[in-house]
Scaffold this motif. Structure first.
Motif, PDB file in Angstrom:
ATOM      1  N   ARG A   1      10.296 -18.324   6.459  1.00 15.74           N
ATOM      2  CA  ARG A   1       9.860 -18.348   5.080  1.00 15.74           C
ATOM      3  C   ARG A   1       9.727 -19.787   4.602  1.00 15.74           C
ATOM      4  NH1 ARG A   1      13.518 -15.044   1.082  1.00 15.74           N
ATOM      5  NH2 ARG A   1      13.307 -13.665   2.872  1.00 15.74           N
TER       6      ARG A   1
ATOM      7  N   GLU B   1       5.719 -15.733   2.780  1.00 11.86           N
ATOM      8  CA  GLU B   1       6.074 -14.338   3.022  1.00 11.86           C
ATOM      9  C   GLU B   1       6.145 -13.609   1.687  1.00 11.86           C
ATOM     10  OE1 GLU B   1       8.924 -15.307   6.878  1.00 11.86           O
ATOM     11  OE2 GLU B   1       9.485 -13.751   5.438  1.00 11.86           O
ATOM     12  N   ARG B   2       5.080 -12.957   1.333  1.00  8.50           N
ATOM     13  CA  ARG B   2       4.950 -12.363   0.012  1.00  8.50           C
ATOM     14  C   ARG B   2       6.028 -11.317  -0.273  1.00  8.50           C
ATOM     15  NH1 ARG B   2       0.324 -12.102  -3.275  1.00  8.50           N
ATOM     16  NH2 ARG B   2       0.546 -10.588  -4.963  1.00  8.50           N
ATOM     17  N   ARG B   3       6.254 -10.413   0.677  1.00  3.63           N
ATOM     18  CA  ARG B   3       7.183  -9.312   0.429  1.00  3.63           C
ATOM     19  C   ARG B   3       8.609  -9.829   0.274  1.00  3.63           C
ATOM     20  NH1 ARG B   3      10.518  -5.787   3.172  1.00  3.63           N
ATOM     21  NH2 ARG B   3      10.627  -3.687   2.283  1.00  3.63           N
ATOM     22  N   ALA B   4       9.011 -10.729   1.157  1.00  4.40           N
ATOM     23  CA  ALA B   4      10.376 -11.271   1.086  1.00  4.40           C
ATOM     24  C   ALA B   4      10.572 -12.058  -0.203  1.00  4.40           C
ATOM     25  CB  ALA B   4      10.644 -12.152   2.305  1.00  4.40           C
TER      26      ALA B   4
ATOM     27  N   GLY C   1       9.067 -11.557  -2.979  1.00  7.40           N
ATOM     28  CA  GLY C   1       9.120 -10.594  -4.065  1.00  7.40           C
ATOM     29  C   GLY C   1      10.463  -9.907  -4.199  1.00  7.40           C
ATOM     30  N   LEU C   2      11.255  -9.895  -3.152  1.00  5.01           N
ATOM     31  CA  LEU C   2      12.570  -9.259  -3.192  1.00  5.01           C
ATOM     32  C   LEU C   2      13.691 -10.249  -3.489  1.00  5.01           C
ATOM     33  CD1 LEU C   2      12.255  -6.886  -0.099  1.00  5.01           C
ATOM     34  CD2 LEU C   2      12.087  -6.271  -2.521  1.00  5.01           C
TER      35      LEU C   2
ATOM     36  N   ARG D   1      14.595 -10.729  -9.106  1.00  5.47           N
ATOM     37  CA  ARG D   1      13.420 -10.282  -8.376  1.00  5.47           C
ATOM     38  C   ARG D   1      12.500  -9.410  -9.220  1.00  5.47           C
ATOM     39  NH1 ARG D   1      15.727  -5.943  -3.947  1.00  5.47           N
ATOM     40  NH2 ARG D   1      16.514  -4.375  -5.386  1.00  5.47           N
TER      41      ARG D   1
ATOM     42  N   SER E   1       4.273 -11.343 -10.159  1.00  9.60           N
ATOM     43  CA  SER E   1       4.278 -10.719  -8.838  1.00  9.60           C
ATOM     44  C   SER E   1       2.877 -10.590  -8.262  1.00  9.60           C
ATOM     45  CB  SER E   1       4.952  -9.350  -8.926  1.00  9.60           C
ATOM     46  OG  SER E   1       6.307  -9.494  -9.308  1.00  9.60           O
TER      47      SER E   1
ATOM     48  N   ASN F   1       2.283 -13.805  -6.795  1.00  9.78           N
ATOM     49  CA  ASN F   1       3.340 -14.238  -5.880  1.00  9.78           C
ATOM     50  C   ASN F   1       3.853 -15.623  -6.253  1.00  9.78           C
ATOM     51  OD1 ASN F   1       4.961 -13.628  -3.596  1.00  9.78           O
ATOM     52  ND2 ASN F   1       3.765 -15.053  -2.351  1.00  9.78           N
TER      53      ASN F   1
END
Length: 123
Positions: free
Chosen positions: A2, A26-29, A31-32, A54, A75, A78
């Motif tokens: 990341r 890393e968009r998903r990570a 976002g969390l 988050r 979001s 991002n």
């Protein structure tokens, strides 16, 4: 791996504004993750500025940032931004974004860091 990338720093006169932005590969990570901004002035320790959870809430600010700085999260883009208003020379520093599990003021809670963006405020 990341990677966080900051942008938006620059030179501004006292009383001026800047908008810093942080994004991640890393968009998903990203976002969390809770995301925070820290800063480090020359010869001083790194200090907490602001953080957001988050979900885009749970904002927390250092006393020096309250009423002048605003952290926000988009979001769809991002990004986590830090709006800096009414800047003063003592705000001059390298500003870093960091990602971690929870909103916290201590740097040890954040696992991923960007390389920083320079903010310089002239008097």
């Amino acid at each position: 791996q990341r990677q966080l990338v900051e942008s938006g720093g620059g030179l501004v006169q006292a009383g001026g504004s800047l908008r810093l932005s942080c994004t991640a590969s890393e968009r998903r990570a990203f976002g969390l993750s809770a995301v925070a901004w820290f800063r480090q002035a020359s010869g001083k320790d790194r200090e907490f500025v602001a953080a957001i959870n988050r979900n885009g809430g749970g904002e927390h600010y250092a006393d020096s940032a309250k009423g002048r700085f605003t952290i926000s999260r988009d979001s769809s883009k991002n990004t986590v931004d830090l709006q800096l208003n009414d800047l003063a020379p003592e705000d001059t520093a390298v500003y870093y974004c960091a990602a971690g599990g929870v909103v916290a003021t201590s740097a040890r809670h954040y696992n991923y860091w960007g390389r920083g963006t320079q903010v310089t405020v002239s008097s």
